[in-house]
Design a protein around this motif. Structure first.
Motif, mmCIF file in Angstrom:
data_model
loop_
_atom_site.group_PDB
_atom_site.id
_atom_site.type_symbol
_atom_site.label_atom_id
_atom_site.label_comp_id
_atom_site.label_asym_id
_atom_site.label_seq_id
_atom_site.Cartn_x
_atom_site.Cartn_y
_atom_site.Cartn_z
ATOM 1 N N ASN A 118 2.219 20.548 1.043
ATOM 2 C CA ASN A 118 1.456 21.266 1.545
ATOM 3 C C ASN A 118 -0.151 20.277 1.883
ATOM 4 O O ASN A 118 -0.406 19.050 0.718
ATOM 5 C CB ASN A 118 0.470 20.879 0.216
ATOM 6 N N LEU A 119 -0.409 20.576 2.866
ATOM 7 C CA LEU A 119 -1.199 19.787 3.488
ATOM 8 C C LEU A 119 -2.380 19.350 3.405
ATOM 9 O O LEU A 119 -2.699 17.791 3.557
ATOM 10 C CB LEU A 119 -1.557 20.216 5.294
ATOM 11 N N GLU A 120 -2.745 20.379 2.137
ATOM 12 C CA GLU A 120 -4.307 19.577 1.687
ATOM 13 C C GLU A 120 -4.077 19.268 0.726
ATOM 14 O O GLU A 120 -5.471 18.129 0.238
ATOM 15 C CB GLU A 120 -4.454 20.593 0.617
ATOM 16 N N THR A 121 -2.731 18.222 0.209
ATOM 17 C CA THR A 121 -2.256 17.054 -0.352
ATOM 18 C C THR A 121 -2.061 16.284 -0.854
ATOM 19 O O THR A 121 -1.653 15.269 -0.437
ATOM 20 C CB THR A 121 -1.719 17.688 -2.167
ATOM 21 N N VAL A 122 -2.123 16.092 1.506
ATOM 22 C CA VAL A 122 -1.786 14.605 1.907
ATOM 23 C C VAL A 122 -3.454 14.150 2.710
ATOM 24 O O VAL A 122 -4.144 14.643 2.933
ATOM 25 C CB VAL A 122 -0.675 15.495 2.869
ATOM 26 N N PRO A 123 -2.773 12.920 2.725
ATOM 27 C CA PRO A 123 -4.096 12.028 2.775
ATOM 28 C C PRO A 123 -4.664 12.286 4.566
ATOM 29 O O PRO A 123 -3.497 12.067 5.492
ATOM 30 C CB PRO A 123 -3.939 10.754 2.289
ATOM 31 N N SER A 124 -6.210 12.005 4.104
ATOM 32 C CA SER A 124 -6.656 12.562 5.569
ATOM 33 C C SER A 124 -5.938 11.702 7.374
ATOM 34 O O SER A 124 -5.890 12.434 8.001
ATOM 35 C CB SER A 124 -7.840 12.156 5.866
ATOM 36 N N PHE A 125 -5.819 10.477 6.683
ATOM 37 C CA PHE A 125 -4.637 9.361 7.780
ATOM 38 C C PHE A 125 -3.835 9.771 8.165
ATOM 39 O O PHE A 125 -3.117 9.758 8.591
ATOM 40 C CB PHE A 125 -4.495 8.039 7.444
ATOM 41 N N LEU A 126 -2.878 10.937 7.301
ATOM 42 C CA LEU A 126 -1.732 11.510 7.684
ATOM 43 C C LEU A 126 -2.040 13.326 8.127
ATOM 44 O O LEU A 126 -1.099 13.740 8.889
ATOM 45 C CB LEU A 126 -0.564 11.445 6.977
ATOM 46 N N GLY A 127 -3.132 13.533 8.674
ATOM 47 C CA GLY A 127 -3.869 14.216 9.016
ATOM 48 C C GLY A 127 -3.796 15.649 8.066
ATOM 49 O O GLY A 127 -4.277 17.008 8.558
ATOM 50 N N GLY A 128 -3.471 15.335 6.992
ATOM 51 C CA GLY A 128 -3.805 16.252 5.518
ATOM 52 C C GLY A 128 -5.669 16.640 5.700
ATOM 53 O O GLY A 128 -6.658 15.963 6.056
ATOM 54 N N VAL B 36 1.101 -1.959 0.464
ATOM 55 C CA VAL B 36 0.143 -0.049 -0.130
ATOM 56 C C VAL B 36 1.129 1.331 -0.186
ATOM 57 O O VAL B 36 1.075 2.000 0.849
ATOM 58 C CB VAL B 36 -0.625 0.426 1.317
ATOM 59 N N ALA B 37 1.043 1.706 -1.214
ATOM 60 C CA ALA B 37 1.779 3.058 -1.461
ATOM 61 C C ALA B 37 1.763 3.565 -2.336
ATOM 62 O O ALA B 37 1.165 2.842 -3.782
ATOM 63 C CB ALA B 37 3.895 2.146 -1.037
ATOM 64 N N GLN B 38 2.086 4.337 -2.278
ATOM 65 C CA GLN B 38 1.936 5.557 -4.399
ATOM 66 C C GLN B 38 2.331 6.554 -3.606
ATOM 67 O O GLN B 38 2.752 6.988 -2.747
ATOM 68 C CB GLN B 38 0.436 5.696 -4.067
ATOM 69 N N TYR B 39 2.830 7.356 -5.174
ATOM 70 C CA TYR B 39 2.848 8.784 -5.188
ATOM 71 C C TYR B 39 2.302 9.784 -5.233
ATOM 72 O O TYR B 39 1.026 9.536 -5.716
ATOM 73 C CB TYR B 39 3.983 9.367 -6.744
ATOM 74 N N HIS B 40 1.493 10.688 -4.009
ATOM 75 C CA HIS B 40 0.499 11.801 -3.928
ATOM 76 C C HIS B 40 0.820 12.438 -2.448
ATOM 77 O O HIS B 40 1.133 12.493 -2.014
ATOM 78 C CB HIS B 40 -0.422 10.521 -3.383
ATOM 79 N N GLY B 41 0.211 13.531 -3.154
ATOM 80 C CA GLY B 41 0.969 14.636 -2.838
ATOM 81 C C GLY B 41 1.877 15.316 -3.308
ATOM 82 O O GLY B 41 2.793 15.576 -4.265
ATOM 83 N N GLU B 42 2.288 16.447 -2.563
ATOM 84 C CA GLU B 42 3.345 17.599 -2.448
ATOM 85 C C GLU B 42 3.988 17.945 -1.403
ATOM 86 O O GLU B 42 2.860 18.348 -0.710
ATOM 87 C CB GLU B 42 2.932 18.235 -3.850
ATOM 88 N N THR B 43 5.357 18.304 -1.698
ATOM 89 C CA THR B 43 5.637 19.450 -0.137
ATOM 90 C C THR B 43 5.744 20.841 -0.270
ATOM 91 O O THR B 43 4.706 20.945 -2.257
ATOM 92 C CB THR B 43 7.373 19.693 -0.749
ATOM 93 N N SER B 44 5.588 21.473 0.511
ATOM 94 C CA SER B 44 5.518 22.909 0.361
ATOM 95 C C SER B 44 6.298 24.105 -1.632
ATOM 96 O O SER B 44 5.920 24.620 -1.656
ATOM 97 C CB SER B 44 5.988 23.702 0.919
ATOM 98 N N THR B 45 6.796 23.033 -1.861
ATOM 99 C CA THR B 45 8.167 23.770 -2.980
ATOM 100 C C THR B 45 7.754 22.874 -4.732
ATOM 101 O O THR B 45 8.050 23.356 -5.499
ATOM 102 C CB THR B 45 9.439 23.433 -2.833
ATOM 103 N N GLY B 46 6.746 22.124 -4.441
ATOM 104 C CA GLY B 46 6.169 21.093 -5.334
ATOM 105 C C GLY B 46 6.714 19.480 -5.504
ATOM 106 O O GLY B 46 6.298 19.226 -6.400
#
Length: 414
Positions: free
Chosen positions: A258-268, A103-113
């Motif tokens: 960028n918390l808006e791009t992070v899954p909810s189980f990580l607090g995003g 269960v792993a995938q590229y998802h979301g981004e850092t504050s610098t993209g």
């Protein structure tokens, strides 16, 4: 936790112009050496100055940079078909049996993209993975995933003119000591880490370990021994023990992304339909199973005084087909809808608890979903003090045509 690890040549300005101003001569020397040895490198190839820069930054000695770059080019030639498929975004058939267990995938981004690679270690089924695949198959899969990350970072680097590296986030929620010390899988991780250091220099920015359990020290003492000092220096442990309930801001990791791009189980703030990572619900807390490709059923053993929860993210109007078969005796079955809004809003009961016994055969039902949320199917064995129960189950959102056909399933046994 800073963005760059200690001793990183790119700890300051990551702009390509300034990096080439400082390291450009070494980059040219490296490409000339590789070309002189018969490698197709330089302008007009994928192996140009930007590619070579990562080797120069990782290796202070020219000979070492050339040796690792040459080894990388040989490996890429030997694995050209796999790498070409990655470049086309194709999912390889030989990895189809591996992907559901990791269960792993590229998802979301850092504050610098920069891209995030999110790993849900606690619910990945490494035991099933190592029981059904060879060491070589698993390492190849890991390198395929690494290539996907390299392609993302390389594209962003060329677009922004800034050297881009990825951040991995390993969610350790629900990791057990047994899973963490599987010698076969730790050997795979060690081999993949060693290969990555040679083949993908300056690709990993930070490896963040989050939601570490109390047994983390025992697991880490084993895993860190498989890493080089350079890789260990990039590992950061988040202080938050449960990002589902706690304040994610306590984790330095939160400042990077960028918390808006992070899954909810990580607090995003992201709740993708069907789950953010590999189609597994963000609410899932139990290890993924290994379904039979012929009937799609997932086997599981429910221990005495325990229960199994199966999560499926759903939309209003969906129809979800549930199938449960108990091998011996019986289990209690119930279903509820957890609202998408989260918080303290109460769950909606969709199926009142009842006991299903093995002599009744399989239980099937199509459940209508009234609103967006997460369907939770509960197979409960808490009432049994001594006996574990073996079950096989399938829970799936139906396509429109299937929903109409199956909506007449007889559920008189409920």
């Amino acid at each position: 936790m800073s963005v760059a690890a200690a001793g990183d040549e790119t700890a300051g300005d990551r702009g390509l112009d300034s990096l080439f101003e400082k390291h450009g001569e070494r980059v040219r020397v490296l490409l000339q050496a590789l070309s002189g040895d018969g490698h197709a490198v330089g302008e007009g190839t994928p192996y140009d100055e930007i590619w070579a820069l990562r080797f120069v930054l990782s290796h202070p000695e020219d000979a070492e940079a050339a040796r690792n770059a040459a080894e990388t080019l040989r490996w890429r030639a030997e694995n050209k078909d796999m790498l070409a498929a990655a470049a086309r975004g194709e999912r390889l058939k030989r990895f189809e049996s591996i992907e559901p267990l990791v269960v792993a995938q590229y998802h979301g981004e850092t504050s610098t993209g920069a891209p995030l690679y999110i790993i849900r270690a606690g619910i990945s089924n490494t035991m099933a993975l190592t029981n059904t695949h060879t060491h070589e198959q698993m390492v190849e899969f890991m390198m395929y995933r690494k290539e996907l990350g390299f392609l993302l970072c390389d594209a962003i680097t060329r677009k922004t003119n800034k050297l881009t590296k990825l951040v991995t986030v390993n969610d350790l929620s629900h990791v057990s000591l047994l899973a963490g010390t599987d010698k076969r899988f730790t050997a795979v991780l060690g081999a993949a880490s060693k290969l990555s250091e040679t083949l993908y220099p300056q690709l990993l920015d930070r490896a963040v370990l989050i939601n570490a359990p109390y047994i983390f020290g025992a697991i880490w003492s084993i895993i860190k021994g498989l890493m080089s000092a350079k890789t260990r220096a990039k590992v950061a442990v988040c202080g938050s023990s449960d990002t589902r309930k706690g304040d994610i801001s306590k984790c330095p990791f939160a400042k990077l992304i960028n918390l808006e791009t992070v899954p909810s189980f990580l607090g995003g703030g992201c709740r993708c339909a069907g789950g953010c990572v590999r189609g597994v619900s963000n609410e899932q807390t139990v290890m993924v199973g290994m379904s039979n490709p012929e009937d799609g059923l997932t086997p599981a053993t429910i221990a005495a005084r325990d229960k199994l929860k199966v999560y499926v993210d759903v939309e209003a109007g969906d129809k979800v087909a549930c199938y449960v078969r108990v091998e011996q005796r019986g289990v209690e079955v119930a279903a509820a809808l957890r609202p998408a809004s989260g918080g303290k809003q109460a769950e909606t009961t969709l199926l009142q608890k009842f006991k299903h016994k093995s002599d009744l055969g399989a239980w099937e039902k199509v459940i209508d979903i009234p609103q967006k949320g997460t369907l939770v199917l509960v197979l409960n064995n808490e009432y049994s003090m001594l006996n574990s129960k073996s079950v096989k189950y399938r829970v799936a959102v139906l396509e429109a045509s299937d929903a109409e056909r199956l909506s007449t399933i007889d559920d008189d046994r409920v």
